[in-house]
Design an enzyme around this catalytic site. Structure first.
Site, mmCIF file in Angstrom:
data_model
loop_
_atom_site.group_PDB
_atom_site.id
_atom_site.type_symbol
_atom_site.label_atom_id
_atom_site.label_comp_id
_atom_site.label_asym_id
_atom_site.label_seq_id
_atom_site.Cartn_x
_atom_site.Cartn_y
_atom_site.Cartn_z
ATOM 1 N N MET B 72 -37.953 63.765 -6.546
ATOM 2 C CA MET B 72 -39.254 64.298 -6.950
ATOM 3 C C MET B 72 -40.243 64.172 -5.800
ATOM 4 S SD MET B 72 -38.459 65.139 -10.069
ATOM 5 C CE MET B 72 -40.051 65.848 -10.430
ATOM 6 N N GLY B 73 -40.102 63.093 -5.008
ATOM 7 C CA GLY B 73 -41.011 62.891 -3.885
ATOM 8 C C GLY B 73 -42.324 62.235 -4.266
ATOM 9 N N LEU B 74 -42.266 61.363 -5.276
ATOM 10 C CA LEU B 74 -43.434 60.604 -5.714
ATOM 11 C C LEU B 74 -44.679 61.448 -5.989
ATOM 12 C CD1 LEU B 74 -43.187 57.422 -3.419
ATOM 13 C CD2 LEU B 74 -42.614 57.574 -5.853
ATOM 14 N N CYS B 129 -37.966 53.361 -3.869
ATOM 15 C CA CYS B 129 -37.723 54.805 -3.985
ATOM 16 C C CYS B 129 -36.958 55.269 -2.749
ATOM 17 C CB CYS B 129 -39.044 55.561 -4.096
ATOM 18 S SG CYS B 129 -38.828 57.344 -4.018
ATOM 19 N N GLY B 243 -28.715 53.120 -15.678
ATOM 20 C CA GLY B 243 -27.702 53.713 -16.535
ATOM 21 C C GLY B 243 -27.594 53.172 -17.943
ATOM 22 N N GLY B 264 -34.331 54.903 -18.276
ATOM 23 C CA GLY B 264 -34.990 56.075 -17.701
ATOM 24 C C GLY B 264 -34.203 57.335 -17.990
#
Lengths: 257, 304
Positions: B72-74, B129, B243, B264
Site C-alpha cells: 500500500m505504501g503507508l 513495514c 495469519g 488482519g
C-alpha cells in the site's frame, strides 16, 4: 485470487468515449459485482461487470489515465482480472425498475438480464447526450418497457433519468428500484423512491485500492464499498452521513464531493 | 469455575485477546467502530505519519490462495486530520492502539504525544513495514536505532509503548532485547514477510512497488516461530500476529507465548465475524480444558 491474465476477444464501441471489452472468464459472477482490472504498467481499477457469462465484459468510459489506457486496448491484448468482488444486487420477486445513468448502465444491465421474466422489469436509461446512451437495444431484449432521457434532449425525453423514474413510479407499481449512476443521480433517486414509498438498492462508488475488503480506502462511514457493497439498500444509504457530501482521497482525507 | 476471555496487557484491559492488526480497516474512525462492534478486544489504527500520504498507485494488493501480498505504501491522512477519526473510533468502547511510522525519533515522539492526547490506549511503533522507503523495516532492523526510538518515545508518554517488529532479519531477538532494554512495554510480532508476485503473461512484477509484504495463513508458521523464540528471549509481553484467523490459530499463538493475537488478513478472508468466531472457539477450549483465562495457556508449548 491472483490477477488472472485474460485476452480481449471483442472490443465494441458503445458510445462516445465508451468502450466494451469482452474476455473469457471462468469465475461465476452475480449481477452487480465488479472485478479489479490490471493494465500492466498503468494502474489497477475496479470495473463493474457489464456482461456475465463465458465471455464476460466490462464497459469503460474515458475519464482518466487508466480508463484511457483501457479504452485504447485492442482485440488480442492482455489484461489482468481478479474477482469478482462485492455483494451484487439482491433481485427480489415482483416488479423491478432499473435506473442507469451513463456507464452506470453496466451493472444495471446485468440486473435486468438477470430477471428472466421480461414483463416484470422496466428500464430507464439516462445520459448527458445521445452519444452517451448505451445498451438500449440490449435493454429492449430484456424488458418490454425501456425509456430514455438525455440532459440536452438530443435523444429520448429531455430531462434527468430521475425525473423519468419518478414519473414511472407514479404510474406503475414497483416492488424495488435498482439504481446506478453519478452520486448526485443516486441521491435524487433515493429521494424519489422515498417520496413514492418504493424500496431501492443503489450501487455506489468510491476510490478503491485493494478491492478485497482490507485496506478501508473505499469506506463510506464504516461500510466498505468493495466488500459490504457496492450495492446498498436505501435504508443503509440514508444512514450514511458521508453519502452525497464527502469522499475519501488517496490519503484517506475526507474531501467534498 | 467461570472462564473469562478478559486479558490484561501492560495495564490495558481487553475484553478478549483478539485485536485488529494495523493496516486493515484502520484508516477511518467509522471503520474502527465497526471492528469494535464486530467483537475485537482492541483495534490498532492504520500506521499514521506526520503528513498526509497517498501511498503507492495500484496494484497494491495481490491475492493468493493462502494470503495476500500488499504494498500500500503507508497511505494515511496524517496526524493532524486523524484526531477526528480517533474521536469517532473511541466511541466503540474498546482500547484503540495508535500505530505510528516515522524516520527519526523526534518525529515518533511528536506523533506519540498527539495520539496520547487523542485518547490512544497504547502506542504501537511500526518498525517493520517492508515496503515504504525510509520507514518501517528500514529503521527496525538495527537494534541501536530501535533502542533510541523506544527510549525517546517512552520518555515522552504515559501510555504503554509497543514495538511491532519485522521477521525479515536474522536479528529479530537482538531488536526485541533492544526494545525491552530501552523500556518498551510489549513486542508485537510479526509484520509481513517481504515478498513478490510475478505475472508470466505481463513478464513483470504485479505490484506497482514490485515487492510487498506477505500476510495471512502463508506466514503463520513464521509468526509462531518468532513468537516462540521471543518468549524465551524477553520478559515483556508478546502480541502475536501473522495469519491467525481461527480459534485454533489463536490458541497456537497463545501457546507459543503470545498474550494477545492480532488479526488482519483474516478480516478480508473470513469477514468481520472472524473475531467473534475465534473468541467463541477459544472460550469453548478453555472451558473444556479447565482453564479460567487465556493467560493460563500463554507459553505452555515451551515444554522441557
Amino acid at each position: 485470487m491472483f490477477s488472472k491474465a485474460v485476452k480481449i476477444e471483442q472490443r465494441v464501441e458503445e458510445g462516445k468515449g465508451i468502450t466494451t471489452l469482452r474476455f473469457p472468464m471462468d469465475a461465476k459472477v452475480r449481477p452487480g459485482q465488479f472485478v479489479m482490472v490490471w493494465i500492466p504498467g498503468v494502474d489497477e481499477i475496479p470495473m463493474s461487470v457489464s456482461f456475465i457469462g463465458a465471455l464476460a465484459g466490462i464497459t469503460v468510459k474515458e475519464v482518466g489515465e487508466a480508463t484511457r489506457a483501457l479504452s485504447s486496448l485492442k482485440e488480442g491484448d492482455v489484461l489482468g482480472v481478479r474477482g469478482p468482488y462485492g455483494n451484487g444486487w439482491h433481485l427480489p420477486p415482483g416488479r423491478v425498475l432499473c435506473v442507469g445513468g451513463g456507464v452506470g448502465m453496466a451493472p444495471i444491465m446485468t440486473a435486468a438480464e438477470g430477471i428472466a421474466d421480461r414483463t416484470r422489469v422496466d428500464v430507464a436509461i439516462g445520459a448527458r447526450n445521445a452519444g452517451e446512451i448505451i445498451f438500449e437495444e440490449r435493454a429492449r431484449r430484456a424488458s418490454d418497457d425501456v425509456r430514455t432521457t438525455t440532459d440536452d434532449g438530443s435523444y429520448g425525453l429531455k430531462g434527468t433519468v430521475v425525473a423519468l423514474a419518478d414519473q414511472m413510479m407514479k404510474v406503475k407499481r414497483y416492488d424495488v428500484v435498482l439504481g446506478c449512476g453519478p452520486e448526485i443521480m443516486n441521491r435524487y433517486l433515493l429521494k424519489a423512491c422515498k417520496d413514492n414509498s418504493v424500496p431501492c438498492q443503489l450501487s455506489l462508488e468510491r476510490l478503491m485500492k485493494c478491492g478485497a475488503g482490507l485496506c478501508g480506502s473505499c469506506v463510506i462511514d464504516g461500510l466498505r464499498v468493495c466488500a459490504d457493497g457496492p450495492v446498498f439498500t436505501g435504508e443503509q444509504v440514508e444512514r450514511m452521513t458521508e453519502f452525497g457530501r464527502w469522499k475519501r482521497d488517496d490519503a484517506g482525507l475526507r474531501v467534498s464531493l | 469455575m467461570t472462564t473469562s476471555l478478559e486479558t490484561d496487557l501492560c495495564g490495558t484491559r481487553l475484553r478478549n485477546p483478539t485485536m485488529l492488526a494495523s493496516g486493515v480497516m484502520g484508516e477511518t474512525g467509522d471503520s474502527l467502530l465497526r471492528v469494535a462492534e464486530a467483537g475485537a478486544g482492541a483495534a490498532v489504527t492504520k500506521s499514521i505519519g506526520l503528513e498526509p500520504r497517498k501511498g503507492y498507485p495500484n496494484p497494491t494488493l495481490v491475492e493468493l490462495d493462502d494470503g495476500y501480498i500488499n504494498a500500500m505504501g503507508l497511505p494515511g491522512p496524517g496526524i493532524e486530520a486523524f484526531g477526528e477519526e480517533m474521536s469517532v473510533a473511541l466511541k466503540g468502547g474498546i482500547p484503540i492502539i495508535a500505530s505510528l511510522f516515522a524516520a527519526i525519533p523526534e518525529d515518533f515522539v511528536t506523533l506519540a504525544v498527539r495520539m496520547q492526547e487523542y485518547g490512544a490506549s497504547a502506542i504501537e511503533l511500526n518498525l517493520s513495514c517492508p515496503h515504504a522507503k525510509g520507514y518501517g523495516m528500514e529503521v527496525g532492523v538495527d537494534p541501536e536505532a530501535v533502542a533510541n526510538i523506544v527510549m525517546h518515545v517512552k520518555a515522552a508518554i504515559d501510555i504503554p509503548l509497543w514495538a511491532k517488529l519485522t521477521p525479515n532479519t536474522h536479528r529479530l531477538l537482538d531488536v526485541a532485547r533492544a526494545v525491552e532494554g530501552a523500556g518498551g512495554d510489549a513486542i508485537v510480532a510479526v509484520n509481513t514477510v517481504k515478498a513478490m508476485a510475478i505475472s508470466v503473461e505481463a513478464r513483470r512484477p504485479v505490484l506497482f512497488n514490485r515487492t510487498g509484504g506477505l500476510s495471512g495463513p502463508a506466514i503463520k508458521a513464521v509468526g509462531l516461530r518468532c513468537v516462540y523464540e521471543l518468549y524465551e528471549a524477553v520478559d515483556i509481553p508478546i502480541i502475536g500476529v501473522g495469519g491467525a484467523e481461527t480459534s485454533r490459530d489463536v490458541l497456537e499463538y497463545l501457546m507459543a507465548g503470545a498474550r494477545a493475537v492480532q488479526i488482519g488478513s483474516g478480516v478480508g478472508r473470513k469477514g468481520l465475524g472472524v473475531f467473534q468466531a475465534a473468541c467463541g472457539g477459544l472460550i469453548r477450549y478453555l472451558e473444556e480444558n479447565g482453564f479460567s483465562s487465556p493467560s493460563d495457556i500463554v507459553g505452555v508449548a515451551h515444554v522441557q
